[in-house]
Design an enzyme around this catalytic site. Structure first.
Site, PDB file in Angstrom:
ATOM      1  N   ASP A 536       0.869  -1.176   0.000  1.00 36.39           N
ATOM      2  CA  ASP A 536       0.000   0.000   0.000  1.00 36.39           C
ATOM      3  C   ASP A 536       0.904   1.223   0.000  1.00 36.39           C
ATOM      4  OD1 ASP A 536      -1.709   2.104   0.546  1.00 36.39           O
ATOM      5  OD2 ASP A 536      -2.859   1.028   2.067  1.00 36.39           O
ATOM      6  N   HIS A 537       0.898   1.960  -1.109  1.00 38.50           N
ATOM      7  CA  HIS A 537       1.835   3.066  -1.277  1.00 38.50           C
ATOM      8  C   HIS A 537       1.559   4.227  -0.317  1.00 38.50           C
ATOM      9  CE1 HIS A 537       5.130   4.997  -3.050  1.00 38.50           C
ATOM     10  NE2 HIS A 537       4.872   4.837  -4.332  1.00 38.50           N
ATOM     11  N   ARG A 538       0.408   4.226   0.321  1.00 37.82           N
ATOM     12  CA  ARG A 538       0.140   5.254   1.323  1.00 37.82           C
ATOM     13  C   ARG A 538       1.000   5.046   2.564  1.00 37.82           C
ATOM     14  NH1 ARG A 538      -6.097   4.451   2.290  1.00 37.82           N
ATOM     15  NH2 ARG A 538      -5.267   2.339   2.482  1.00 37.82           N
TER      16      ARG A 538
END
Length: 565
Positions: A536-538
């Protein structure tokens, strides 16, 4: 001997219904208390339903393959004892309702007993043609509906049921409480509360007093529209929805009780993922929806266009809705076998859609020399086999993953969007994706970092076997912090796995096999493993994903280090 009915019990938080997979008894069979009588499939797992009585089965109310709502009568039993003893037993079986409502009277208990002795079909048979069955001395309602009536101060005997056979539903109780039959010029407490909520939500220049007057003067359209959930923001005490839908609402910061429901189940509003997304795309502040329910208010589109610019997200949502409508129309007349989209398959679809819709995925692929891993696994597997344990490569990967997670905590994390906080989990609960006939299931190995290779092998085998046999418990598939899937056992080199949201990452094992590999500037045949990972790039940057990957490779390339962990 007396007859007692049995309703499908609550199958878990947010589960509104289940598919009756199989009956394990037939009419006329003698059963004992706690004997399994049926298997029901929910969106989580296959659940065994035990008998609440010692006695005999007189009637099974549903066929295998039917979708049965929670609280619907599924079986009738004939049990020994007099009516008074049976009533006392029913009271003990519904002690949860009694404890939550200390004000329940003896009359309430008698009412419950009377309702249980009949069925909706009996009431329907008593009604004349074209007439709605009206209970005479009996009230057909589920325990949850009765509890709701007590909470709202409603005499359930005065409520006209709209369900099958005159059954009183939660929606009937709420409609009655909202003052649907309030004398003209007199406003009930519920009506006043509804008017106040409608006035507070409206996005037009209608004042609070005008909104209240509209409801008080019998303008029921706004109230009806709000209650039905068609085009207006709803204000409900209870909303039926699948767990994946609830998760989607939480991820989008949407109040599920404010989402207009497109469906009903047993008279209760049932919210779908599309309802949540549509509500979120419209702004999710409830203003435009409430405005459409008040006389003279603007439509949702007009209110939106008057207060907000059209965004790219709005255009995308409109385009998707248009595409979906066209696709649905195109498929409606297409020939081919049609399989119901429900149960585990639907849950997988909703969960995967929610994950891709919510978490920006980044995938990372890599490969390492697994020569030493193959040798160590072969050596230890022979010793483990003497103890009846089958040791595969998976326990080694689990050990390497949990060791690396301790060094890279953001890959063992979740994003709490409502609190705007990143939760760095203290536990290392590793989900293992298992392919079953019903679809993909992910049982969870709790505290995987605290277990040795042999213990991991045994627990993974047990969980996978029970998942394939549909004997896994729902709680055994919850609480994961990281997921591993093994694509190598089926085929394929790399993949781009979808994260098991709200986890931060997923690791996909590829096959170990001989491939060309450079050793001391020479190309030789070596056993190598290829793997893929999505994050999850967040929460995780690409650089951190690569560093984590490198650490996992180091541990698996020299697996003897894992024995020291």
């Amino acid at each position: 001997m007396v007859e007692r009915t049995f309703e499908l019990p609550d199958l878990g938080e947010g589960i509104a219904e289940g598919e009756l997979v199989s009956w394990l008894v037939a009419a006329g069979d003698t059963v004992e208390e706690d004997q399994v009588i049926a298997e029901v499939e929910t969106d989580k797992a296959l659940v065994e339903i035990p008998s609440p009585y010692d006695g005999s089965v007189t009637r099974l109310h549903h066929d295998e393959g039917e979708i049965v709502p929670v609280d619907a009568v599924i079986a009738t039993f004939e049990v020994e004892g007099d009516e008074e003893a049976a009533t006392e037993r029913d009271s003990s079986n519904t002690s949860a309702d009694a404890e939550s409502s200390p004000g329940e009277t003896v009359a309430d208990a008698a009412d419950t007993d009377a309702a249980a002795t009949g069925t909706p079909a009996d009431a329907a048979a008593d009604a004349g043609p074209g007439e709605s069955p009206v209970p005479s001395g009996r009230v057909f309602a589920s325990p949850s509906t009765r509890a709701l009536a007590r909470e709202l101060g409603v005499d359930i005997g005065a409520v006209e049921g709209s369900g099958p056979g005159g059954r009183v539903t939660g929606a009937d109780v709420r409609a009655h409480a909202q003052g649907a039959e309030t004398p003209e010029g007199e406003e009930s407490t519920a009506g006043a509360a509804t008017a106040s909520a409608a006035a507070a939500d409206t996005a037009t220049t209608t004042t609070d007093s005008e909104a209240a007057a509209a409801v008080g003067n019998g303008t029921a359209e706004a109230v009806e529209q709000r209650g039905s959930g068609s085009g207006a923001a709803a204000e409900r005490d209870r909303t039926l929805a699948m767990p994946a839908t609830r998760q989607l609402a939480a991820d989008l910061g949407v109040d599920l009780n404010a989402v207009p429901a497109s469906e009903e189940r047993e008279g209760e509003p049932f919210v779908t993922p599309d309802d949540v997304r549509a509500f979120a795309a419209e702004g999710s502040d409830g203003a435009s929806g409430a405005a459409s329910g008040v006389a003279g208010a603007t439509t949702t589109e007009e209110a939106k266009s008057a207060t907000e610019p059209v965004t790219a997200a709005d255009e995308r949502a409109a385009a998707e809705a248009s595409d979906e409508g066209a696709a649905a129309g195109d498929l409606a007349d297409r020939p081919g076998e049609r399989v119901p989209y429900r149960g585990v398959r639907r849950t997988i679809g909703e969960q995967m859609a929610a994950s891709k819709y919510t978490a920006p995925h980044v995938s990372h692929h890599d490969e390492f020399d697994a020569t030493d891993l193959v040798e160590l696994q072969s050596e230890l597997a022979a010793a483990a086999e003497d103890e009846g344990v089958k040791l595969t490569y998976l326990p080694f990967v689990v050990k390497a993953i949990t060791t690396a997670l301790a060094e890279f905590p953001y890959l063992n994390a979740s994003l709490d969007e409502s609190a705007e906080e990143i939760v760095l989990h203290e536990e290392y609960n590793v989900g293992i994706a298992v392919a079953t006939d019903a679809g993909l299931m992910v049982p969870v190995v709790k505290h995987a970092d605290e277990k040795g290779l042999k213990q991991l092998a045994e627990e993974i085998r047990d969980l996978a076997e029970r998942a394939r046999n549909r004997q896994i418990k729902p709680e055994e598939m919850q609480g994961g912090t990281f997921t591993i899937t093994n694509i190598g056992v089926i085929g394929g080199e790399f993949s781009s796995p979808i994260i098991n949201h709200p986890e931060a990452a997923i690791f996909a094992m590829g096959p170990i096999k001989k491939r060309p590999w450079v050793v001391d500037d020479e190309v030789v045949a070596r056993n190598t493993m290829r793997f893929s990972m999505s994050v999850d790039h967040r929460l995780v940057d690409g650089a951190d994903a690569a560093r984590f990957s490198n650490r996992v490779k180091e541990l698996l390339a020299e697996p003897s280090r894992l024995l020291l962990e």
